[in-house]
Design a protein around this motif. Structure first.
Motif, PDB file in Angstrom:
ATOM      1  N   ARG A   1       0.942  -1.096   0.111  1.00 14.02           N
ATOM      2  CA  ARG A   1       0.206   0.056   0.298  1.00 14.02           C
ATOM      3  C   ARG A   1       0.877   1.099  -0.127  1.00 14.02           C
ATOM      4  NH1 ARG A   1      -4.122  -0.395   4.583  1.00 14.02           N
ATOM      5  NH2 ARG A   1      -2.432  -1.715   5.909  1.00 14.02           N
ATOM      6  N   GLU A   2       1.772   1.413   0.591  1.00 15.68           N
ATOM      7  CA  GLU A   2       3.048   1.998   0.975  1.00 15.68           C
ATOM      8  C   GLU A   2       3.417   2.557  -0.644  1.00 15.68           C
ATOM      9  OE1 GLU A   2       3.767   4.374   3.556  1.00 15.68           O
ATOM     10  OE2 GLU A   2       1.768   3.186   4.282  1.00 15.68           O
ATOM     11  N   GLN A   3       3.976   1.523  -1.618  1.00 13.42           N
ATOM     12  CA  GLN A   3       5.062   1.484  -2.885  1.00 13.42           C
ATOM     13  C   GLN A   3       3.106   2.528  -3.132  1.00 13.42           C
ATOM     14  OE1 GLN A   3       5.753  -2.425  -3.626  1.00 13.42           O
ATOM     15  NE2 GLN A   3       7.933  -1.920  -2.515  1.00 13.42           N
ATOM     16  N   LEU A   4       2.366   1.882  -3.162  1.00 13.17           N
ATOM     17  CA  LEU A   4       1.123   2.813  -4.657  1.00 13.17           C
ATOM     18  C   LEU A   4       1.156   3.758  -3.568  1.00 13.17           C
ATOM     19  CD1 LEU A   4      -1.819  -0.144  -4.166  1.00 13.17           C
ATOM     20  CD2 LEU A   4      -0.899   1.012  -6.174  1.00 13.17           C
ATOM     21  N   ALA A   5       0.912   4.126  -2.771  1.00 14.71           N
ATOM     22  CA  ALA A   5       1.151   5.353  -2.162  1.00 14.71           C
ATOM     23  C   ALA A   5       1.843   6.421  -2.774  1.00 14.71           C
ATOM     24  CB  ALA A   5       0.462   6.017  -0.727  1.00 14.71           C
ATOM     25  N   ASP A   6       2.933   5.988  -2.725  1.00 15.91           N
ATOM     26  CA  ASP A   6       3.929   6.797  -3.022  1.00 15.91           C
ATOM     27  C   ASP A   6       4.438   7.199  -4.472  1.00 15.91           C
ATOM     28  OD1 ASP A   6       4.925   6.867  -0.706  1.00 15.91           O
ATOM     29  OD2 ASP A   6       6.448   5.314  -0.464  1.00 15.91           O
ATOM     30  N   SER A   7       4.025   6.607  -5.520  1.00 20.18           N
ATOM     31  CA  SER A   7       4.286   5.756  -6.514  1.00 20.18           C
ATOM     32  C   SER A   7       3.643   7.570  -7.663  1.00 20.18           C
ATOM     33  CB  SER A   7       3.596   5.135  -7.305  1.00 20.18           C
ATOM     34  OG  SER A   7       1.954   5.316  -6.985  1.00 20.18           O
ATOM     35  N   SER A   8       3.468   8.018  -6.972  1.00 22.24           N
ATOM     36  CA  SER A   8       3.004   9.857  -7.591  1.00 22.24           C
ATOM     37  C   SER A   8       2.923  10.674  -7.230  1.00 22.24           C
ATOM     38  CB  SER A   8       1.203   9.606  -8.036  1.00 22.24           C
ATOM     39  OG  SER A   8       0.131   9.519  -6.498  1.00 22.24           O
TER      40      SER A   8
ATOM     41  N   ILE B   1     -14.680  18.147  12.801  1.00 24.88           N
ATOM     42  CA  ILE B   1     -15.232  16.738  12.946  1.00 24.88           C
ATOM     43  C   ILE B   1     -16.788  17.316  13.895  1.00 24.88           C
ATOM     44  CG2 ILE B   1     -14.503  14.349  14.020  1.00 24.88           C
ATOM     45  CD1 ILE B   1     -12.063  14.848  12.634  1.00 24.88           C
ATOM     46  N   ARG B   2     -17.615  16.821  13.607  1.00 21.33           N
ATOM     47  CA  ARG B   2     -18.700  16.153  14.639  1.00 21.33           C
ATOM     48  C   ARG B   2     -18.440  15.127  15.503  1.00 21.33           C
ATOM     49  NH1 ARG B   2     -21.986  15.968  10.215  1.00 21.33           N
ATOM     50  NH2 ARG B   2     -23.084  14.766  10.296  1.00 21.33           N
ATOM     51  N   GLU B   3     -19.444  15.525  16.836  1.00 16.24           N
ATOM     52  CA  GLU B   3     -19.022  14.855  18.121  1.00 16.24           C
ATOM     53  C   GLU B   3     -19.067  13.195  17.563  1.00 16.24           C
ATOM     54  OE1 GLU B   3     -21.497  16.070  21.383  1.00 16.24           O
ATOM     55  OE2 GLU B   3     -20.481  14.982  22.474  1.00 16.24           O
ATOM     56  N   GLU B   4     -20.460  12.975  16.942  1.00 17.06           N
ATOM     57  CA  GLU B   4     -20.663  11.553  16.753  1.00 17.06           C
ATOM     58  C   GLU B   4     -19.367  11.057  15.671  1.00 17.06           C
ATOM     59  OE1 GLU B   4     -22.790  14.160  16.272  1.00 17.06           O
ATOM     60  OE2 GLU B   4     -23.583  14.223  13.892  1.00 17.06           O
ATOM     61  N   GLN B   5     -19.353  11.828  14.455  1.00 13.79           N
ATOM     62  CA  GLN B   5     -18.384  11.752  13.871  1.00 13.79           C
ATOM     63  C   GLN B   5     -16.432  10.897  14.388  1.00 13.79           C
ATOM     64  OE1 GLN B   5     -18.183  14.542  11.434  1.00 13.79           O
ATOM     65  NE2 GLN B   5     -18.846  13.629   9.416  1.00 13.79           N
ATOM     66  N   GLU B   6     -16.633  11.368  15.748  1.00 16.17           N
ATOM     67  CA  GLU B   6     -14.995  11.652  16.578  1.00 16.17           C
ATOM     68  C   GLU B   6     -14.512   9.864  16.685  1.00 16.17           C
ATOM     69  OE1 GLU B   6     -14.573  13.127  19.801  1.00 16.17           O
ATOM     70  OE2 GLU B   6     -15.671  15.360  19.544  1.00 16.17           O
ATOM     71  N   ALA B   7     -15.658   8.863  16.725  1.00 14.23           N
ATOM     72  CA  ALA B   7     -14.688   7.562  16.954  1.00 14.23           C
ATOM     73  C   ALA B   7     -14.704   7.063  15.778  1.00 14.23           C
ATOM     74  CB  ALA B   7     -16.123   6.637  17.431  1.00 14.23           C
ATOM     75  N   GLU B   8     -15.678   7.131  14.405  1.00 17.71           N
ATOM     76  CA  GLU B   8     -14.921   6.868  12.940  1.00 17.71           C
ATOM     77  C   GLU B   8     -13.341   7.516  12.526  1.00 17.71           C
ATOM     78  OE1 GLU B   8     -16.135   4.693  11.403  1.00 17.71           O
ATOM     79  OE2 GLU B   8     -17.911   4.061  12.628  1.00 17.71           O
ATOM     80  N   PHE B   9     -13.735   9.081  12.891  1.00 22.70           N
ATOM     81  CA  PHE B   9     -12.185   9.712  12.452  1.00 22.70           C
ATOM     82  C   PHE B   9     -11.342   8.591  12.983  1.00 22.70           C
ATOM     83  CE2 PHE B   9      -9.147  12.487  14.568  1.00 22.70           C
ATOM     84  CZ  PHE B   9      -9.129  12.872  13.331  1.00 22.70           C
ATOM     85  N   MET B  10     -11.078   8.146  14.054  1.00 21.07           N
ATOM     86  CA  MET B  10     -10.249   7.502  15.157  1.00 21.07           C
ATOM     87  C   MET B  10      -9.965   6.110  14.347  1.00 21.07           C
ATOM     88  SD  MET B  10      -8.642   9.523  17.100  1.00 21.07           S
ATOM     89  CE  MET B  10      -6.992   9.090  17.655  1.00 21.07           C
ATOM     90  N   LYS B  11     -11.296   5.616  14.397  1.00 16.18           N
ATOM     91  CA  LYS B  11     -11.045   4.438  13.975  1.00 16.18           C
ATOM     92  C   LYS B  11      -9.648   4.833  12.884  1.00 16.18           C
ATOM     93  CE  LYS B  11     -14.366   0.685  13.012  1.00 16.18           C
ATOM     94  NZ  LYS B  11     -15.888   0.811  12.918  1.00 16.18           N
ATOM     95  N   LEU B  12     -10.848   5.652  11.403  1.00 13.67           N
ATOM     96  CA  LEU B  12     -10.203   5.222  10.034  1.00 13.67           C
ATOM     97  C   LEU B  12      -8.629   6.059  10.104  1.00 13.67           C
ATOM     98  CD1 LEU B  12     -10.647   5.140   6.753  1.00 13.67           C
ATOM     99  CD2 LEU B  12     -10.315   7.718   7.468  1.00 13.67           C
ATOM    100  N   LEU B  13      -8.735   6.841  11.253  1.00 16.44           N
ATOM    101  CA  LEU B  13      -7.104   7.353  11.374  1.00 16.44           C
ATOM    102  C   LEU B  13      -5.991   6.081  12.062  1.00 16.44           C
ATOM    103  CD1 LEU B  13      -5.965   9.577  11.749  1.00 16.44           C
ATOM    104  CD2 LEU B  13      -5.938   9.481  13.834  1.00 16.44           C
ATOM    105  N   ASN B  14      -6.884   4.867  12.729  1.00 16.56           N
ATOM    106  CA  ASN B  14      -5.969   3.518  13.073  1.00 16.56           C
ATOM    107  C   ASN B  14      -5.834   2.269  11.528  1.00 16.56           C
ATOM    108  OD1 ASN B  14      -5.460   5.091  15.672  1.00 16.56           O
ATOM    109  ND2 ASN B  14      -7.404   3.956  15.970  1.00 16.56           N
ATOM    110  N   LYS B  15      -6.977   2.857  11.027  1.00 12.65           N
ATOM    111  CA  LYS B  15      -7.024   1.806  10.032  1.00 12.65           C
ATOM    112  C   LYS B  15      -5.259   2.646   8.647  1.00 12.65           C
ATOM    113  CE  LYS B  15     -11.564   0.473   9.196  1.00 12.65           C
ATOM    114  NZ  LYS B  15     -12.841   0.425   8.348  1.00 12.65           N
ATOM    115  N   LEU B  16      -5.349   3.833   8.429  1.00  9.02           N
ATOM    116  CA  LEU B  16      -4.366   4.110   7.810  1.00  9.02           C
ATOM    117  C   LEU B  16      -3.143   3.751   7.891  1.00  9.02           C
ATOM    118  CD1 LEU B  16      -5.159   7.779   7.595  1.00  9.02           C
ATOM    119  CD2 LEU B  16      -5.407   7.071   5.679  1.00  9.02           C
ATOM    120  N   PRO B  17      -2.396   3.211   6.849  1.00 10.30           N
ATOM    121  CA  PRO B  17      -1.306   2.705   7.258  1.00 10.30           C
ATOM    122  C   PRO B  17      -0.318   3.734   7.711  1.00 10.30           C
ATOM    123  CG  PRO B  17      -1.624   2.607   4.381  1.00 10.30           C
ATOM    124  CD  PRO B  17      -2.683   3.393   4.961  1.00 10.30           C
ATOM    125  N   ALA B  18       0.747   3.462   8.380  1.00 10.24           N
ATOM    126  CA  ALA B  18       1.864   4.046   9.785  1.00 10.24           C
ATOM    127  C   ALA B  18       2.251   5.057   9.091  1.00 10.24           C
ATOM    128  CB  ALA B  18       2.718   3.003  10.184  1.00 10.24           C
TER     129      ALA B  18
END
Lengths: 143, 186
Positions: free
Chosen positions: B98-105, B120-137
């Motif tokens: 995934r990193e290579q893909l991201a770096d290629s352009s 970020i709305r209050e109800e989105q906070e948990a989702e925001f953190m969840k997504l953040l943790n899903k991202l490659p390091a």
């Protein structure tokens, strides 16, 4: 509505007390460092250190190369005889000189004899001179 | 409210001279942002506290190597980042592809928007953190530095030791993914 920064920092607000402890520990190490200025000075401003630090990998590589060269030289002893091996006793030397002299004399004599034989063989053949008719003896008698 | 390190009057000069009071101000200013950055990368409380402490001690020891006082913040984050990289090396995950893909352009016009452009709305906070943790390091690292301290792309490149183009690319993909999620949750 919050910014991502606010969301992130608020989530970890509870850790502040532990972070205060970490900070105090770090400050204590700063104070400790101040008490040992000489040590810090050697770490910071040694020009030799500053000069050698960027070259450390090059120096390590060259050292490794030299170690390999030295090891190869130790593992493979030289085949040529040493000067000590070559040196002989005076008596042996004298005998060898005599032998050499004898061989030279033999060579000279044989070359002289060879030259005589060669000289004889190489003389030109005498030219043919026909005798006078009066000198010729008849080979047969007429009866 | 976002505090930008370069606009602050930080006692870096006094800290360089060895003043414990100056170091206390500097450490207090950065302790929580630095911890948040490290924790969101390593996800381990004790390890994060250790990294923050090591970063502080190293900063105090090597402050003589800091050329520009205004860059104290990015320099400190750089020290902490290096500590995190050492941890990544020991527990490398399956994210290289995934990193290579991201770096290629090479994305060139990304930084026209600041970190405040994402709300970020209050109800989105948990989702925001969840997504953040899903991202490659590596993408997460770039996004966190952008959000937490509003570091410029050049500063993020210095902190992470990556090429500027690579940082732009990582930022682009991370923001794109984040926006997508926020749109989906609205």
């Amino acid at each position: 509505m919050k910014t991502p920064r606010e969301v992130l920092l608020q989530r970890h607000q509870s850790i502040e007390r532990k972070l205060d402890h970490v900070r105090e520990h770090a400050i204590a190490s700063v104070v400790e460092g101040r008490e040992k200025p000489a040590e810090v000075a050697t770490h910071r401003s040694s020009p030799l250190r500053e000069f050698l630090l960027p070259l450390r990998w090059h120096l390590a590589g060259m050292t490794a190369a030299w170690i390999i060269v030295v090891l190869l030289n130790i593992d493979r002893p030289s085949n040529s005889p040493t000067a000590q091996e070559v040196s002989a006793s005076p008596r042996q030397l004298l005998a060898e000189l005599r032998e050499n002299r004898r061989q030279i004399l033999e060579l000279v004599e044989s070359s002289a004899v060879g030259a005589d034989a060669e000289g004889a063989a190489s003389l030109p053949a005498p030219a043919f001179v026909p005798r006078r008719r009066s000198d010729v003896q008849p080979a047969c008698v007429v009866v | 409210m976002l505090v930008v390190a370069e606009r602050e009057q930080l006692p870096v000069q006094a800290a360089r001279a060895g003043s414990p009071e100056a170091w206390d101000i500097l450490f207090k200013r950065y302790q929580l942002p630095l911890y948040v950055y490290v924790f969101e990368l390593v996800h381990d409380e004790q390890a994060s506290l250790d990294v923050v402490q090591e970063a502080f001690i190293n900063a105090a020891r090597y402050i003589g190597g800091l050329r520009d006082d205004a860059k104290f913040g990015s320099w400190l984050f750089g020290i902490a980042h290096q500590k995190c990289v050492q941890r990544w090396r020991t527990q490398k995950r399956d994210e290289d592809f995934r990193e290579q893909l991201a770096d290629s352009s090479d994305i060139t016009s990304l930084h026209e928007t600041g970190p405040l452009d994402i709300i970020i709305r209050e109800e989105q906070e948990a989702e925001f953190m969840k997504l953040l943790n899903k991202l490659p390091a590596r993408q997460r690292s770039v996004l966190l530095l952008h959000f937490i301290e509003d570091f410029s792309l050049e500063e993020i490149a210095e902190i992470t030791g990556a090429q500027l183009g690579t940082v732009k690319s990582r930022m682009h993909y991370a923001k794109k993914a984040l926006r997508k999620l926020l749109e989906e949750t609205t």
